[in-house]
Design a protein around this motif. Structure first.
Motif, PDB file in Angstrom:
ATOM      1  N   SER A  98       0.864  -1.175   0.000  1.00  0.00           N
ATOM      2  CA  SER A  98       0.000   0.000   0.000  1.00  0.00           C
ATOM      3  C   SER A  98       0.902   1.227   0.000  1.00  0.00           C
ATOM      4  CB  SER A  98      -0.906  -0.001   1.234  1.00  0.00           C
ATOM      5  OG  SER A  98      -1.745   1.130   1.199  1.00  0.00           O
ATOM      6  N   ALA A  99       0.690   2.105  -0.960  1.00  0.00           N
ATOM      7  CA  ALA A  99       1.574   3.258  -1.102  1.00  0.00           C
ATOM      8  C   ALA A  99       0.758   4.531  -1.265  1.00  0.00           C
ATOM      9  CB  ALA A  99       2.504   3.083  -2.302  1.00  0.00           C
ATOM     10  N   SER A 100       1.159   5.561  -0.560  1.00  0.00           N
ATOM     11  CA  SER A 100       0.535   6.862  -0.794  1.00  0.00           C
ATOM     12  C   SER A 100       1.066   7.405  -2.112  1.00  0.00           C
ATOM     13  CB  SER A 100       0.843   7.826   0.349  1.00  0.00           C
ATOM     14  OG  SER A 100       2.213   8.151   0.377  1.00  0.00           O
ATOM     15  N   GLU A 101       0.281   8.269  -2.710  1.00  0.00           N
ATOM     16  CA  GLU A 101       0.632   8.795  -4.029  1.00  0.00           C
ATOM     17  C   GLU A 101       1.979   9.509  -4.020  1.00  0.00           C
ATOM     18  OE1 GLU A 101      -1.082  12.190  -7.086  1.00  0.00           O
ATOM     19  OE2 GLU A 101      -1.662  12.129  -4.981  1.00  0.00           O
ATOM     20  N   THR A 102       2.217  10.307  -3.010  1.00  0.00           N
ATOM     21  CA  THR A 102       3.481  11.045  -2.936  1.00  0.00           C
ATOM     22  C   THR A 102       4.651  10.091  -2.782  1.00  0.00           C
ATOM     23  OG1 THR A 102       2.377  12.959  -1.963  1.00  0.00           O
ATOM     24  CG2 THR A 102       4.760  12.807  -1.683  1.00  0.00           C
ATOM     25  N   VAL A 143      -2.356  -5.945   3.243  1.00  0.00           N
ATOM     26  CA  VAL A 143      -1.119  -5.702   2.499  1.00  0.00           C
ATOM     27  C   VAL A 143       0.053  -6.190   3.330  1.00  0.00           C
ATOM     28  CG1 VAL A 143      -2.087  -3.719   1.262  1.00  0.00           C
ATOM     29  CG2 VAL A 143      -0.869  -3.344   3.419  1.00  0.00           C
ATOM     30  N   ASP A 144       1.185  -6.429   2.670  1.00  0.00           N
ATOM     31  CA  ASP A 144       2.378  -6.922   3.355  1.00  0.00           C
ATOM     32  C   ASP A 144       3.131  -5.804   4.065  1.00  0.00           C
ATOM     33  OD1 ASP A 144       2.093  -9.650   2.476  1.00  0.00           O
ATOM     34  OD2 ASP A 144       2.702  -8.972   0.492  1.00  0.00           O
ATOM     35  N   LEU A 145       3.133  -4.627   3.459  1.00  0.00           N
ATOM     36  CA  LEU A 145       3.802  -3.465   4.053  1.00  0.00           C
ATOM     37  C   LEU A 145       3.264  -2.222   3.367  1.00  0.00           C
ATOM     38  CD1 LEU A 145       6.042  -2.695   1.665  1.00  0.00           C
ATOM     39  CD2 LEU A 145       7.284  -4.577   2.701  1.00  0.00           C
ATOM     40  N   CYS A 146       3.569  -1.082   3.926  1.00  0.00           N
ATOM     41  CA  CYS A 146       3.159   0.146   3.244  1.00  0.00           C
ATOM     42  C   CYS A 146       4.297   1.157   3.251  1.00  0.00           C
ATOM     43  CB  CYS A 146       1.878   0.730   3.829  1.00  0.00           C
ATOM     44  SG  CYS A 146       1.891   1.128   5.570  1.00  0.00           S
ATOM     45  N   VAL A 147       4.299   1.967   2.200  1.00  0.00           N
ATOM     46  CA  VAL A 147       5.284   3.034   2.041  1.00  0.00           C
ATOM     47  C   VAL A 147       4.488   4.331   1.915  1.00  0.00           C
ATOM     48  CG1 VAL A 147       7.208   3.923   0.688  1.00  0.00           C
ATOM     49  CG2 VAL A 147       6.877   1.453   0.912  1.00  0.00           C
ATOM     50  N   ILE A 148       4.643   5.204   2.898  1.00  0.00           N
ATOM     51  CA  ILE A 148       3.808   6.392   2.999  1.00  0.00           C
ATOM     52  C   ILE A 148       4.680   7.593   3.354  1.00  0.00           C
ATOM     53  CG2 ILE A 148       1.706   5.135   3.617  1.00  0.00           C
ATOM     54  CD1 ILE A 148       2.375   5.574   6.545  1.00  0.00           C
ATOM     55  N   THR A 149       4.028   8.709   3.640  1.00  0.00           N
ATOM     56  CA  THR A 149       4.774   9.909   3.999  1.00  0.00           C
ATOM     57  C   THR A 149       4.362  10.382   5.388  1.00  0.00           C
ATOM     58  OG1 THR A 149       3.107  11.303   2.899  1.00  0.00           O
ATOM     59  CG2 THR A 149       5.046  10.671   1.619  1.00  0.00           C
ATOM     60  N   THR A 150       5.288  11.064   6.036  1.00  0.00           N
ATOM     61  CA  THR A 150       4.975  11.659   7.332  1.00  0.00           C
ATOM     62  C   THR A 150       4.152  12.921   7.123  1.00  0.00           C
ATOM     63  OG1 THR A 150       7.054  12.892   7.283  1.00  0.00           O
ATOM     64  CG2 THR A 150       7.052  10.761   8.409  1.00  0.00           C
ATOM     65  N   PRO A 151       3.324  13.272   8.120  1.00  0.00           N
ATOM     66  CA  PRO A 151       3.118  12.604   9.405  1.00  0.00           C
ATOM     67  C   PRO A 151       2.251  11.363   9.246  1.00  0.00           C
ATOM     68  CG  PRO A 151       1.634  14.461   9.222  1.00  0.00           C
ATOM     69  CD  PRO A 151       2.506  14.511   8.001  1.00  0.00           C
ATOM     70  N   ALA A 152       2.380  10.430  10.185  1.00  0.00           N
ATOM     71  CA  ALA A 152       1.598   9.198  10.146  1.00  0.00           C
ATOM     72  C   ALA A 152       1.332   8.727  11.567  1.00  0.00           C
ATOM     73  CB  ALA A 152       2.342   8.122   9.364  1.00  0.00           C
ATOM     74  N   ARG A 153       0.095   8.377  11.848  1.00  0.00           N
ATOM     75  CA  ARG A 153      -0.268   7.845  13.167  1.00  0.00           C
ATOM     76  C   ARG A 153      -0.344   6.326  13.057  1.00  0.00           C
ATOM     77  NH1 ARG A 153      -4.290  11.993  12.482  1.00  0.00           N
ATOM     78  NH2 ARG A 153      -3.650  13.924  13.524  1.00  0.00           N
ATOM     79  N   LEU A 154       0.620   5.651  13.676  1.00  0.00           N
ATOM     80  CA  LEU A 154       0.739   4.207  13.544  1.00  0.00           C
ATOM     81  C   LEU A 154       0.051   3.485  14.692  1.00  0.00           C
ATOM     82  CD1 LEU A 154       4.493   3.877  12.486  1.00  0.00           C
ATOM     83  CD2 LEU A 154       2.492   4.339  11.056  1.00  0.00           C
ATOM     84  N   GLU A 155      -0.342   2.240  14.415  1.00  0.00           N
ATOM     85  CA  GLU A 155      -0.870   1.384  15.470  1.00  0.00           C
ATOM     86  C   GLU A 155       0.288   0.896  16.336  1.00  0.00           C
ATOM     87  OE1 GLU A 155      -3.321  -1.662  13.788  1.00  0.00           O
ATOM     88  OE2 GLU A 155      -4.515  -0.247  12.613  1.00  0.00           O
ATOM     89  N   SER A 156      -0.034   0.409  17.516  1.00  0.00           N
ATOM     90  CA  SER A 156       0.997   0.101  18.514  1.00  0.00           C
ATOM     91  C   SER A 156       1.976  -0.977  18.054  1.00  0.00           C
ATOM     92  CB  SER A 156       0.340  -0.330  19.828  1.00  0.00           C
ATOM     93  OG  SER A 156      -0.482  -1.471  19.632  1.00  0.00           O
ATOM     94  N   THR A 157       1.523  -1.915  17.210  1.00  0.00           N
ATOM     95  CA  THR A 157       2.404  -3.009  16.785  1.00  0.00           C
ATOM     96  C   THR A 157       3.270  -2.635  15.591  1.00  0.00           C
ATOM     97  OG1 THR A 157       0.687  -3.934  15.327  1.00  0.00           O
ATOM     98  CG2 THR A 157       0.781  -4.756  17.608  1.00  0.00           C
ATOM     99  N   MET A 158       3.050  -1.471  15.033  1.00  0.00           N
ATOM    100  CA  MET A 158       3.746  -1.108  13.795  1.00  0.00           C
ATOM    101  C   MET A 158       5.054  -0.386  14.087  1.00  0.00           C
ATOM    102  SD  MET A 158       0.559   0.161  11.417  1.00  0.00           S
ATOM    103  CE  MET A 158      -0.824  -0.927  11.096  1.00  0.00           C
TER     104      MET A 158
END
Length: 302
Positions: A98-102, A143-158
């Protein structure tokens, strides 16, 4: 009935080659050990399975019934082992990202191209999500992993890994050429229309915080669905807009837009890799994450 699977495997090879000697050679076992295992299998099942003669080994009617089932099971197991070996060797399998557009445009495309060149047998599935959507998809195991941009609010296990910093700029079209030639304070520019992503995006949250830190309120006049819509909207004269610098490079080179010089510094953002520590990644995901981490190490090397 608790019969040792190894007995069935030996039975399969003896029946396949019609020879205890040949089966023992293929399995790299001693002939007496194979014979003992077959005798034990017959004892546990309570029937005669094989008839031995100088011409080899033949199956009894009971042996033929058993072999019909053992053959299917053995072939399925061998197919599974072969498929698993292909996945482990990255000759097959799938990688879902899963990837953000940027993140996709400023960093990930080149890495995907390199991974596909190295492992053409691995199927790539790319989901284009906003940062919050990408994190939810990862948390649900979609999804197996994601590539995104900051800022990002992650879940505790991430856990996240910073991959690449990038800078954003404020751009304007030819209708606002009078803004060129000097530095402007954000407060001075609030009288002009602003184009921004929707309030559900982390980009909006980023600029909302940027404005608040400068005692201002973010009030966009036009809402874009995706980052790549901002440059055309700016070109059309609808307002000013923030974009990653490389999103605007062609329009900047063509003179269709220009960068507005700000007195305030726009904070640096990062492309990040996010993985769920509560899940065991498959071989393709492990290798792709290794490649991304390796590229960061090379960038930071002296």
């Amino acid at each position: 009935m608790n019969v040792n699977y190894e007995y069935y495997r030996l039975f399969y090879y003896v029946c396949k080659y019609h020879s205890i000697t040949r089966a023992a050679n293929v399995l790299r076992m001693s002939q007496p050990n194979v014979t003992r295992a077959l005798n034990r299998l017959e004892e546990q099942l309570g029937c005669k399975l094989l008839v031995r003669s100088t011409r080899g080994v033949t199956m009894t009617p009971e042996g033929e019934v058993l072999f019909a089932h053992v053959e299917i099971a053995q072939e399925q197991l061998q197919a599974g082992e072969s498929e698993l070996a292909g996945i482990t060797a990255l000759e097959s399998g799938a990688l879902t990202i899963s990837a953000s557009e940027t993140a996709l445009n400023v960093f990930l495309l080149d890495k995907l191209r390199e991974f596909h060149r190295r492992y053409p047998g691995v199927r790539l599935r790319i989901a284009n999500h906003s940062t919050p959507q990408a994190i939810r998809a990862l948390g649900r195991g979609l999804v197996d992993l994601c590539v995104i941009t900051t800022p990002a609010r992650l879940e505790s296990t991430m856990r996240r890994t910073l991959l690449m910093p990038f800078q954003e700029i404020l751009i304007a079209g030819r209708d606002f050429e009078f803004l060129q030639g000097r530095r402007w304070a954000l407060k001075e520019l609030q009288q002009y229309p602003l184009i921004c992503l929707g309030s559900e995006t982390m980009t909006y949250a980023f600029y909302n915080q940027f404005y608040l830190s400068n005692n201002l309120v973010l009030q966009p006049d036009t809402e874009a669905a995706t980052t790549d819509q901002v440059v055309p909207l700016v070109k059309s004269g609808l307002g000013l807009g923030y974009v990653p610098q490389n999103f605007a490079k062609d329009a900047l080179a063509a003179g269709d837009v220009f960068a507005i010089q700000l007195k305030e510094e726009i904070p640096t953002r990062h492309v990040v890799l996010v993985q769920d520590g509560g899940r065991v990644p498959n071989a393709a995901a492990r290798e792709f994450a290794r490649m991304l981490n390796s590229s960061v190490t090379q960038q930071n090397a002296p």
